[in-house]
Write a protein that holds these residues in place. Sequence first.
Motif, PDB file in Angstrom:
ATOM      1  N   VAL A 142      18.420  95.586  74.415  1.00 43.90           N
ATOM      2  CA  VAL A 142      18.686  95.560  75.854  1.00 43.90           C
ATOM      3  C   VAL A 142      18.920  94.110  76.278  1.00 43.90           C
ATOM      4  N   PHE A 143      20.058  93.859  76.900  1.00 46.56           N
ATOM      5  CA  PHE A 143      20.352  92.549  77.463  1.00 46.56           C
ATOM      6  C   PHE A 143      20.335  92.664  78.987  1.00 46.56           C
ATOM      7  N   PHE A 144      19.477  91.870  79.609  1.00 53.15           N
ATOM      8  CA  PHE A 144      19.440  91.815  81.064  1.00 53.15           C
ATOM      9  C   PHE A 144      20.379  90.704  81.526  1.00 53.15           C
ATOM     10  N   VAL A 145      21.210  91.016  82.520  1.00 50.11           N
ATOM     11  CA  VAL A 145      22.206  90.080  83.021  1.00 50.11           C
ATOM     12  C   VAL A 145      21.889  89.802  84.486  1.00 50.11           C
ATOM     13  N   THR A 146      21.630  88.544  84.799  1.00 55.37           N
ATOM     14  CA  THR A 146      21.234  88.200  86.157  1.00 55.37           C
ATOM     15  C   THR A 146      21.526  86.723  86.400  1.00 55.37           C
ATOM     16  N   GLN A 147      21.173  86.222  87.580  1.00 56.40           N
ATOM     17  CA  GLN A 147      21.532  84.846  87.911  1.00 56.40           C
ATOM     18  C   GLN A 147      20.536  83.824  87.375  1.00 56.40           C
ATOM     19  N   ALA A 148      19.255  84.156  87.369  1.00 57.22           N
ATOM     20  CA  ALA A 148      18.247  83.203  86.907  1.00 57.22           C
ATOM     21  C   ALA A 148      17.135  83.940  86.179  1.00 57.22           C
ATOM     22  N   PRO A 149      16.519  83.313  85.175  1.00 55.26           N
ATOM     23  CA  PRO A 149      15.426  83.970  84.460  1.00 55.26           C
ATOM     24  C   PRO A 149      14.280  84.404  85.367  1.00 55.26           C
ATOM     25  N   LYS A 150      14.077  83.711  86.469  1.00 56.16           N
ATOM     26  CA  LYS A 150      12.971  84.072  87.370  1.00 56.16           C
ATOM     27  C   LYS A 150      13.182  85.443  88.002  1.00 56.16           C
ATOM     28  N   ASP A 151      14.403  85.987  87.918  1.00 56.99           N
ATOM     29  CA  ASP A 151      14.659  87.324  88.445  1.00 56.99           C
ATOM     30  C   ASP A 151      13.990  88.407  87.613  1.00 56.99           C
ATOM     31  N   VAL A 176       8.454  90.952  80.895  1.00 56.72           N
ATOM     32  CA  VAL A 176       9.724  91.403  80.311  1.00 56.72           C
ATOM     33  C   VAL A 176      10.456  90.216  79.683  1.00 56.72           C
ATOM     34  N   LEU A 177      10.468  89.087  80.406  1.00 53.61           N
ATOM     35  CA  LEU A 177      11.156  87.890  79.916  1.00 53.61           C
ATOM     36  C   LEU A 177      10.613  87.454  78.560  1.00 53.61           C
ATOM     37  N   ALA A 178       9.312  87.625  78.345  1.00 57.32           N
ATOM     38  CA  ALA A 178       8.688  87.214  77.084  1.00 57.32           C
ATOM     39  C   ALA A 178       9.221  88.006  75.894  1.00 57.32           C
ATOM     40  N   GLN A 179       9.849  89.145  76.143  1.00 60.61           N
ATOM     41  CA  GLN A 179      10.355  89.989  75.054  1.00 60.61           C
ATOM     42  C   GLN A 179      11.837  89.773  74.780  1.00 60.61           C
ATOM     43  N   LEU A 180      12.466  88.846  75.495  1.00 60.18           N
ATOM     44  CA  LEU A 180      13.902  88.620  75.364  1.00 60.18           C
ATOM     45  C   LEU A 180      14.126  87.438  74.427  1.00 60.18           C
ATOM     46  N   GLY A 181      14.352  87.741  73.158  1.00 58.73           N
ATOM     47  CA  GLY A 181      14.423  86.687  72.153  1.00 58.73           C
ATOM     48  C   GLY A 181      15.745  85.960  72.089  1.00 58.73           C
ATOM     49  N   ASN A 182      16.803  86.534  72.640  1.00 64.02           N
ATOM     50  CA  ASN A 182      18.135  85.936  72.573  1.00 64.02           C
ATOM     51  C   ASN A 182      18.572  85.522  73.974  1.00 64.02           C
ATOM     52  N   ARG A 183      18.923  84.241  74.135  1.00 61.61           N
ATOM     53  CA  ARG A 183      19.195  83.718  75.474  1.00 61.61           C
ATOM     54  C   ARG A 183      20.562  83.040  75.529  1.00 61.61           C
ATOM     55  N   VAL A 184      21.363  83.412  76.503  1.00 59.73           N
ATOM     56  CA  VAL A 184      22.610  82.715  76.808  1.00 59.73           C
ATOM     57  C   VAL A 184      22.532  82.328  78.280  1.00 59.73           C
ATOM     58  N   ASP A 242      16.663  76.030  94.814  1.00 67.54           N
ATOM     59  CA  ASP A 242      17.480  75.989  93.608  1.00 67.54           C
ATOM     60  C   ASP A 242      16.878  75.026  92.583  1.00 67.54           C
ATOM     61  N   GLN A 243      16.414  73.882  93.046  1.00 65.01           N
ATOM     62  CA  GLN A 243      15.837  72.895  92.144  1.00 65.01           C
ATOM     63  C   GLN A 243      14.552  73.409  91.507  1.00 65.01           C
ATOM     64  N   LYS A 244      13.767  74.119  92.283  1.00 63.15           N
ATOM     65  CA  LYS A 244      12.539  74.710  91.744  1.00 63.15           C
ATOM     66  C   LYS A 244      12.876  75.752  90.676  1.00 63.15           C
ATOM     67  N   ALA A 245      13.902  76.585  90.943  1.00 60.97           N
ATOM     68  CA  ALA A 245      14.316  77.594  89.978  1.00 60.97           C
ATOM     69  C   ALA A 245      14.862  76.946  88.714  1.00 60.97           C
ATOM     70  N   LEU A 246      15.572  75.834  88.871  1.00 58.21           N
ATOM     71  CA  LEU A 246      16.103  75.119  87.715  1.00 58.21           C
ATOM     72  C   LEU A 246      14.978  74.616  86.816  1.00 58.21           C
ATOM     73  N   ARG A 247      13.966  74.004  87.423  1.00 58.90           N
ATOM     74  CA  ARG A 247      12.839  73.501  86.627  1.00 58.90           C
ATOM     75  C   ARG A 247      12.111  74.644  85.929  1.00 58.90           C
ATOM     76  N   ALA A 248      11.981  75.781  86.627  1.00 56.38           N
ATOM     77  CA  ALA A 248      11.318  76.938  86.019  1.00 56.38           C
ATOM     78  C   ALA A 248      12.124  77.464  84.833  1.00 56.38           C
ATOM     79  N   THR A 249      13.455  77.441  84.952  1.00 55.12           N
ATOM     80  CA  THR A 249      14.308  77.890  83.853  1.00 55.12           C
ATOM     81  C   THR A 249      14.155  77.001  82.636  1.00 55.12           C
ATOM     82  N   VAL A 250      14.136  75.700  82.862  1.00 54.53           N
ATOM     83  CA  VAL A 250      14.003  74.754  81.751  1.00 54.53           C
ATOM     84  C   VAL A 250      12.719  75.015  80.973  1.00 54.53           C
TER      85      VAL A 250
END
Length: 520
Positions: free
Chosen positions: A317-326, A331-339, A350-358
Motif C-alpha cells: 500500500v502506497f499512501f499519496v499525500t502532501q506531507a508525511p504529517k498527514d 501508520v507512517l512507521a510501517q511505510l518503508g519506501n519513501r519518495v 509550512d516551516q514546522k511541517a518541513l522540519r517534521a518531515t526532515v
Amino acid sequence: MSASEIAAGYAFTGPALDLGALLWDGACLPDAPIRVPLAVLNRHGLVAGATGTGKTKTLQLIAEQLSAQGVPVFLADVKGDLSGVAAPGAPNPKVASRSAEVGQRWAPAGFPAEFYALGGLGHGIPVRATVTSFGPVLLAKVLQLNRTQEQSLGLIFHYADRKGLELVDLKDLRAVVAFLASDEGRSELKDVGGVSPATAGVILRTLTVFEAQGAADFFGEPEFDTGELLRTADDGRGIVSVLELPAVQDRPQLFSTFLMWLLADLFHDLPEVGDVDRPELVFFFDEAHLLFDGASRAFLEALTRTVRLIRSKGVGVFFVTQAPKDVPADVLAQLGNRVQHALRAFTPDDQKALRATVKTFPDSAYDLEELLTGLGTGEAVVTVLDENGAPTPVAATRLRAPASLMGPVDTATLDGAVRASALFERYAQAVDRESAYERLAAARGPAEAPGRPDRPSGGPKDESRRPAGRADHAGHAEPEPSLAEQVVHSGVFKSLARSVGTQIGREITRSLFGTARRRR
C-alpha cells in the motif's frame, strides 16, 4: 557519505524498479541509478510532496514498471489524468532531455488497464458495494457519526445480520433503523440497550443527506469482486486498475472511505503468503489525508492493523499525500519506501511541517531542509528498503519519465475501452432485488412501509399485501407469525444464495472494519 557510497546502497542483485538517477552537488549522475527492489514493495510506501511537484507522474512511473514485471496495480485517479497509462507516450523535447539526463532508454508504451467508476458516475465500469459488506465502521466514517452513534449503527448491523435482513442499498438501512426505533421494533433490541429515538433520528437524517448528495448510486448490486484487481493480461503483464474519481471530487470522505473498503475486502479474502518475490498487488491510495481527517480512534486502530497485517498477504500500500504529517505516526512507521517530492515553506506552519518531515528520514549526507525546498518538478528525496529489509541511504533523485501518455486519453477512447472490457456486462446494470426494505414493507403492510416517502403516516393499510394467516389441518386459522418468524422462515436466506454478480450467499463474517463478506 560520498556519491559512490549512496549509489552502492541501490546496487541490488534481484528484480527492481528504476526510479531515476542520483543528484549530487547540483549534477545528475546517470551512472548512479536509484532503484527499489520488487520484493520489498509489499512493505508499503509513501509518495509525498506539494501540489505540482510530480507525484502523479511518480505513481505512473512505478505503476507501469510493476505492470511490466507482472504485478497488478490499483490507482485511485482523483484528478482524472491517469488514464494515459493505457496509451503510449508522446515523444517531445522534454522527455528526450530527461531521458538523456538520467540514462534512460525511453520508448513509448501503453499498459493493460481497466477503468472503474464509483457507482458508474463517470467513465468506467461501475463499482458498487452492498451496505452489508461496507459495514458499520466505514459507514460511520462516511456519515461522520460520533462514537455513540457509531456503536448504535453497529448494533443495527448486528441485528440485520442475525435476522437475515440483508442491507443491499441505503433504503434497506433506513428501513431497518426506522423499524428498530418504532414501537413494534423497539423490543427486538431490549436485551442489549436498543437504539434511542434521538440516535435513530440522527442516523436517518444523515442518511437522507447522504442520499441527496448522490451517494445512493454507490450502494447496491451487483457488488464488485475485489479479486478482479489481481488479474494479469494474456501477455503476463499486470493489469492496471484505474478508479476514476473526478465525478466525486466533492465527496472526499466517500471516495477515501470507499478505497478503504476495497483494501479491507482484499485483506479479508486473501490468504497468508508471507514474504514473496513480488507483490500480489500494489495499491496506491491517493489523497490519503482525507482518509484520516476526523477519523475515530476505532477507525484508526483498525486501519493501522490492516496496513500492518496485509503485508503478509502480498499487498503493498502506497499512501499519496502532501506531507508525511498527514499520515498518523503508527501508520507512517510501517511505510518503508519513501519518495518525497518538494515541500514549500512559505508560512510558519509550512516551516514546522518541513522540519517534521526532515525528522522522519534517516541521517543523510544532505541538508534536507534546504534540499526539500529546492527540488524541481520530477525530483524527489528517496529512501527505500534494500533486499535485506534495511533502509537505503537517502538519495536526491531526478526521476525517470513514464513511457505511457502523461495525461488523460480522450473520452471516446476511454468509453470504448470500458465497453470493450469483459467485465462491463457483469457490472454495468444495477439490480434491485428483494432485501430488508421489501421484507419489512411486506411484513408491516404498504401503508406502514418504512422509509416510504410517498405515503402519509396513519393512512389505511392495504390488506391485500398483508401476509396471510395460516390454517391448521382442521381449517382453523392460526395466529399470524411474528415479524421475526416471517424473516427467519422467509425467502431472504434463499435470496442470499441468489446474490447477483460475483457474491454468492454464504455465512456473513465481519472483519476488523466490520465489513462483511460471505465465505467464498
